[in-house]
Design an enzyme around this catalytic site. Structure first.
Site, PDB file in Angstrom:
ATOM      1  N   TYR A  13      59.905  30.003  20.254  1.00  0.00           N
ATOM      2  CA  TYR A  13      60.271  30.472  21.500  1.00  0.00           C
ATOM      3  C   TYR A  13      61.320  31.522  21.513  1.00  0.00           C
ATOM      4  O   TYR A  13      61.626  31.958  22.520  1.00  0.00           O
ATOM      5  CB  TYR A  13      60.600  29.037  22.362  1.00  0.00           C
ATOM      6  CG  TYR A  13      59.522  28.070  22.477  1.00  0.00           C
ATOM      7  CD1 TYR A  13      58.165  28.498  23.261  1.00  0.00           C
ATOM      8  CD2 TYR A  13      59.516  27.026  21.692  1.00  0.00           C
ATOM      9  CE1 TYR A  13      57.209  27.531  23.192  1.00  0.00           C
ATOM     10  CE2 TYR A  13      58.523  25.828  21.749  1.00  0.00           C
ATOM     11  CZ  TYR A  13      57.394  26.357  22.645  1.00  0.00           C
ATOM     12  OH  TYR A  13      56.481  25.157  22.563  1.00  0.00           O
TER      13      TYR A  13
ATOM     14  N   HIS B 170      52.303  32.455  28.277  1.00  0.00           N
ATOM     15  CA  HIS B 170      53.007  31.464  27.301  1.00  0.00           C
ATOM     16  C   HIS B 170      53.657  32.419  26.245  1.00  0.00           C
ATOM     17  O   HIS B 170      53.333  33.415  25.862  1.00  0.00           O
ATOM     18  CB  HIS B 170      51.737  30.588  26.253  1.00  0.00           C
ATOM     19  CG  HIS B 170      51.123  29.792  27.373  1.00  0.00           C
ATOM     20  ND1 HIS B 170      51.454  28.628  27.744  1.00  0.00           N
ATOM     21  CD2 HIS B 170      49.889  30.012  28.179  1.00  0.00           C
ATOM     22  CE1 HIS B 170      50.683  28.174  28.423  1.00  0.00           C
ATOM     23  NE2 HIS B 170      49.646  28.930  28.558  1.00  0.00           N
TER      24      HIS B 170
END
Length: 147
Positions: free
Chosen positions: A22, A100
């Site tokens: 991330y 995402h």
């Protein structure tokens, strides 16, 4: 034009959680970038995050009542199993763009399936913060094309 950005469970931990997947950008930093791009594109952007599924669904219901023009959603893990969130999103009459940070299709098998995908206009995954920015551009373009 009003765009709602929905961030689901655990996404408040961006910047601290698994930087390999991330990155190190925080959710507050992502929100600031999305709001700034929204201004450039002529859209007012509101960002909402919750770790509580009921609160998330209630915000989606409010978006329906408010006549939100588009929704950008990263539901986090709820993406893969929350039919409650999926059904709430299906009430909306506006474009839904699923985003995402990581490429969910290149990760664990349980992440490959999205219960949201079939009601979303499209899905953008794997580009980090740019997934949100590309998603916002797609949402604005979809609203403009429908006008």
């Amino acid at each position: 034009m009003n765009v709602l950005v929905l961030n689901g469970i655990n996404l408040n931990m961006f910047g601290q959680r698994d930087p390999k997947q991330y990155g190190t950008t925080t959710l507050a930093e992502i929100d600031a970038q999305v709001v700034a791009l929204g201004r450039e594109l002529g859209a007012e952007v509101e960002c909402f995050q919750s770790n509580f599924e009921g609160a998330f669904v209630e915000r989606i219901h409010a978006a329906h009542r408010e006549g939100t023009d588009a929704v950008l959603i990263n539901a986090g893990a709820w993406t893969h199993y929350s039919y409650g969130i999926r059904d709430a999103l299906a009430i909306l009459k506006c474009p839904i763009i699923e985003v995402h940070m990581s490429n969910i299709h290149a990760r664990e098998a349980f992440r490959h399936h999205s219960v949201i995908a079939e009601i979303a206009r499209g899905q953008i995954a794997g580009f980090g913060v740019d997934s949100y920015l590309l998603g916002l551009r797609a949402a604005v373009a979809a609203v403009q094309a429908a006008a």
